[in-house]
Scaffold this motif. Structure first.
Motif, PDB file in Angstrom:
ATOM      1  N   VAL A 105       0.857  -1.195   0.000  1.00 26.17           N
ATOM      2  CA  VAL A 105       0.000   0.000   0.000  1.00 26.17           C
ATOM      3  C   VAL A 105       0.886   1.235   0.000  1.00 26.17           C
ATOM      4  O   VAL A 105       0.471   2.307   0.394  1.00 26.17           O
ATOM      5  CB  VAL A 105      -0.939   0.038   1.229  1.00 26.17           C
ATOM      6  CG1 VAL A 105      -1.870  -1.156   1.229  1.00 26.17           C
ATOM      7  CG2 VAL A 105      -0.155   0.088   2.535  1.00 26.17           C
ATOM      8  N   SER A 106       2.116   1.057  -0.451  1.00 26.91           N
ATOM      9  CA  SER A 106       3.103   2.109  -0.206  1.00 26.91           C
ATOM     10  C   SER A 106       4.027   2.403  -1.365  1.00 26.91           C
ATOM     11  O   SER A 106       5.069   3.017  -1.178  1.00 26.91           O
ATOM     12  CB  SER A 106       3.932   1.699   1.012  1.00 26.91           C
ATOM     13  OG  SER A 106       4.335   0.343   0.926  1.00 26.91           O
ATOM     14  N   ASN A 135       6.211   7.510   3.935  1.00 23.87           N
ATOM     15  CA  ASN A 135       5.911   8.884   3.512  1.00 23.87           C
ATOM     16  C   ASN A 135       4.625   9.380   4.179  1.00 23.87           C
ATOM     17  O   ASN A 135       3.663   9.776   3.515  1.00 23.87           O
ATOM     18  CB  ASN A 135       5.803   8.927   1.982  1.00 23.87           C
ATOM     19  CG  ASN A 135       7.093   8.451   1.323  1.00 23.87           C
ATOM     20  OD1 ASN A 135       8.140   9.066   1.469  1.00 23.87           O
ATOM     21  ND2 ASN A 135       7.025   7.331   0.636  1.00 23.87           N
ATOM     22  N   VAL A 136       4.603   9.282   5.502  1.00 19.35           N
ATOM     23  CA  VAL A 136       3.425   9.685   6.292  1.00 19.35           C
ATOM     24  C   VAL A 136       3.908  10.464   7.518  1.00 19.35           C
ATOM     25  O   VAL A 136       5.076  10.383   7.891  1.00 19.35           O
ATOM     26  CB  VAL A 136       2.611   8.456   6.777  1.00 19.35           C
ATOM     27  CG1 VAL A 136       2.010   7.710   5.597  1.00 19.35           C
ATOM     28  CG2 VAL A 136       3.456   7.524   7.631  1.00 19.35           C
ATOM     29  N   TYR A 141     -10.326   0.568   4.913  1.00 20.26           N
ATOM     30  CA  TYR A 141     -11.266  -0.085   3.991  1.00 20.26           C
ATOM     31  C   TYR A 141     -10.558  -1.203   3.220  1.00 20.26           C
ATOM     32  O   TYR A 141     -11.055  -2.326   3.120  1.00 20.26           O
ATOM     33  CB  TYR A 141     -11.844   0.973   3.038  1.00 20.26           C
ATOM     34  CG  TYR A 141     -12.824   0.418   2.052  1.00 20.26           C
ATOM     35  CD1 TYR A 141     -14.004  -0.196   2.478  1.00 20.26           C
ATOM     36  CD2 TYR A 141     -12.573   0.476   0.676  1.00 20.26           C
ATOM     37  CE1 TYR A 141     -14.911  -0.720   1.567  1.00 20.26           C
ATOM     38  CE2 TYR A 141     -13.476  -0.050  -0.236  1.00 20.26           C
ATOM     39  CZ  TYR A 141     -14.638  -0.639   0.211  1.00 20.26           C
ATOM     40  OH  TYR A 141     -15.520  -1.167  -0.696  1.00 20.26           O
ATOM     41  N   LEU A 142      -9.378  -0.893   2.695  1.00 22.98           N
ATOM     42  CA  LEU A 142      -8.638  -1.892   1.913  1.00 22.98           C
ATOM     43  C   LEU A 142      -8.312  -3.123   2.752  1.00 22.98           C
ATOM     44  O   LEU A 142      -8.550  -4.263   2.328  1.00 22.98           O
ATOM     45  CB  LEU A 142      -7.335  -1.270   1.373  1.00 22.98           C
ATOM     46  CG  LEU A 142      -6.405  -2.251   0.656  1.00 22.98           C
ATOM     47  CD1 LEU A 142      -6.995  -2.680  -0.681  1.00 22.98           C
ATOM     48  CD2 LEU A 142      -5.025  -1.642   0.428  1.00 22.98           C
ATOM     49  N   VAL A 143      -7.773  -2.895   3.954  1.00 25.69           N
ATOM     50  CA  VAL A 143      -7.347  -4.034   4.780  1.00 25.69           C
ATOM     51  C   VAL A 143      -8.558  -4.896   5.166  1.00 25.69           C
ATOM     52  O   VAL A 143      -8.515  -6.124   5.070  1.00 25.69           O
ATOM     53  CB  VAL A 143      -6.568  -3.560   6.033  1.00 25.69           C
ATOM     54  CG1 VAL A 143      -6.217  -4.733   6.934  1.00 25.69           C
ATOM     55  CG2 VAL A 143      -5.296  -2.825   5.611  1.00 25.69           C
ATOM     56  N   PHE A 192      -3.361   4.482  -0.956  1.00 24.06           N
ATOM     57  CA  PHE A 192      -3.994   3.719   0.123  1.00 24.06           C
ATOM     58  C   PHE A 192      -3.190   3.861   1.419  1.00 24.06           C
ATOM     59  O   PHE A 192      -3.753   3.942   2.498  1.00 24.06           O
ATOM     60  CB  PHE A 192      -4.079   2.229  -0.242  1.00 24.06           C
ATOM     61  CG  PHE A 192      -5.095   1.940  -1.296  1.00 24.06           C
ATOM     62  CD1 PHE A 192      -6.450   2.037  -1.008  1.00 24.06           C
ATOM     63  CD2 PHE A 192      -4.714   1.572  -2.575  1.00 24.06           C
ATOM     64  CE1 PHE A 192      -7.401   1.763  -1.982  1.00 24.06           C
ATOM     65  CE2 PHE A 192      -5.654   1.299  -3.559  1.00 24.06           C
ATOM     66  CZ  PHE A 192      -6.995   1.401  -3.258  1.00 24.06           C
ATOM     67  N   GLY A 193      -1.871   3.865   1.274  1.00 25.83           N
ATOM     68  CA  GLY A 193      -1.008   3.807   2.453  1.00 25.83           C
ATOM     69  C   GLY A 193      -0.849   5.109   3.192  1.00 25.83           C
ATOM     70  O   GLY A 193      -0.280   5.142   4.278  1.00 25.83           O
ATOM     71  N   SER A 194      -1.337   6.216   2.625  1.00 28.12           N
ATOM     72  CA  SER A 194      -1.129   7.488   3.307  1.00 28.12           C
ATOM     73  C   SER A 194      -2.437   8.092   3.810  1.00 28.12           C
ATOM     74  O   SER A 194      -2.466   9.217   4.267  1.00 28.12           O
ATOM     75  CB  SER A 194      -0.392   8.469   2.386  1.00 28.12           C
ATOM     76  OG  SER A 194      -1.054   8.548   1.150  1.00 28.12           O
ATOM     77  N   ASP A 195      -3.527   7.335   3.722  1.00 31.50           N
ATOM     78  CA  ASP A 195      -4.817   7.834   4.203  1.00 31.50           C
ATOM     79  C   ASP A 195      -5.471   6.748   5.062  1.00 31.50           C
ATOM     80  O   ASP A 195      -5.734   5.639   4.579  1.00 31.50           O
ATOM     81  CB  ASP A 195      -5.705   8.178   2.999  1.00 31.50           C
ATOM     82  CG  ASP A 195      -7.102   8.591   3.438  1.00 31.50           C
ATOM     83  OD1 ASP A 195      -7.232   9.710   3.948  1.00 31.50           O
ATOM     84  OD2 ASP A 195      -8.032   7.778   3.304  1.00 31.50           O
TER      85      ASP A 195
END
Ligand code: FMN
Length: 304
Positions: free
Chosen positions: A126-127, A167-168, A147-149, A138-141
């Motif tokens: 997701v990154s 990058n968060v 929802y995805l997981v 997906f990986g930063s929100d």
């Protein structure tokens, strides 16, 4: 040297990282696959992806920047052509890195893989910083990640590891979101968004303009993030980012990792994973550590 996470037992805490170890089978003549605990495949999508045009990897001080663009053969060809040979190495667990542009695509890949033998777990990428849709979106929100997981967990017949983006702002919060949404483990870190310019031509050195920085340059930041994530969640953490030596690997375990992954090091030395597995064993012996698993999270933080 055994470690356990998410119901999986590894004979060594050393895992080859996604995108740096092909589909695993290409390494059968380079290292003894039985010597490492597991490997993660290149990110697999529903359909094959061509990736970005070259140049897509450049060297930097103490690392490299890549913008491969998730080139891969697609899930059908992976199951048909790569997976059968991997079943000859049952002690080296195969973790399939899964990528999609939509939640439906992630689920589609996992559903196809569910029926194939010889896979230990899924690692959701997701990154990826190198694609415009999916990946890092997906990986930063937190909302999209949750929802995805949840959606993938509902269809997956194997443990899910979520590979977090560095990058968060708060890695602890992203790890917590994964744990609360049903992830069995998290792996971190993926690459850091980066850029390099050729000052003679004044052009970006990568065709994609930006890419992801990996290698020793990112190690101290990755160690800090593993430490922060380990304080936020109780699910296991797979730590990576710039690991070259056995001491680097031990550092990640002390920070909170249950197992470690080795990426860029394999570009400099294709036998790096096997060397690391042997090196960690020697390190434990010389430091009278009976079980490598006892290192996890044992950093001693001085009281203020
Ligand atoms: C050329 C290249 C390709 C990569 N491809 C993927 C990928 O497909 N999926 C993924 O989750 N991570 C991918 N990564 C990220 C690595 O698995 C790893 O998270 C990152 O490089 C940091 O570890 P390192 O410093 O040991 O390389 C890739 C890295 C590199 C250098």
């Amino acid at each position: 040297m055994k470690v356990q996470f998410a119901g999986i037992e590894l004979t060594s805490p050393v895992i080859a990282a996604s995108g740096t170890f092909g589909y695993g089978i290409e390494f059968e003549e380079i290292i003894s696959l039985e010597r490492i605990g597991a490997f993660v495949t290149k990110g697999i999508s529903l359909e094959p992806i061509q990736g970005h045009p070259a140049p897509r990897i450049i060297q930097t001080a103490a690392g490299m920047i890549n913008a491969i663009g998730l080139q891969n053969i697609g899930v059908a060809e992976f199951i048909e052509k790569k997976l059968p040979g991997l079943r000859n190495y049952p002690s080296c667990k195969c973790i399939v890195n899964v990528f999609g542009y939509t939640v439906g695509e992630y689920k589609g890949v996992v559903e196809r893989l569910n029926d194939a033998d010889g896979i230990a777990a899924y690692e959701l990428n997701v990154s990826c910083p190198n694609v415009h849709a999916g990946g890092m979106a997906f990986g930063s929100d937190c909302g999209s990640l949750e929802y995805l997981v949840r959606e993938v967990k509902a269809v997956a017949k194997r443990p899910i590891i979520v590979k977090l983006s560095p990058n968060v702002t708060s890695i602890g919060q992203m790890a917590r979101t994964c744990a609360q949404s049903g992830a069995d483990a998290v792996s971190l870190v993926n690459t850091f968004l980066a850029m390099s310019i050729d000052v003679e031509t004044r052009k970006p050195r990568l065709t994609n303009v930006t890419g992801g920085l990996s290698g020793p340059a990112i190690k101290p930041i990755a160690v800090r993030m593993v430490y922060e994530a380990s304080r936020a969640v109780t699910i296991p953490i797979l730590g990576l980012g710039g690991i070259i030596t056995a001491e680097d690997a031990v550092e990640f375990m002390l920070a909170g990792a249950t197992a470690i992954q080795v990426g860029t090091a394999s570009y400099a030395d294709p036998r790096a994973t096997e060397r690391l597995a042997k090196g960690m064993e020697s390190w434990c012996r010389s430091h009278h550590v009976e079980r490598v698993a006892s290192l996890t999270g044992c950093v001693e933080i001085p009281q203020k």
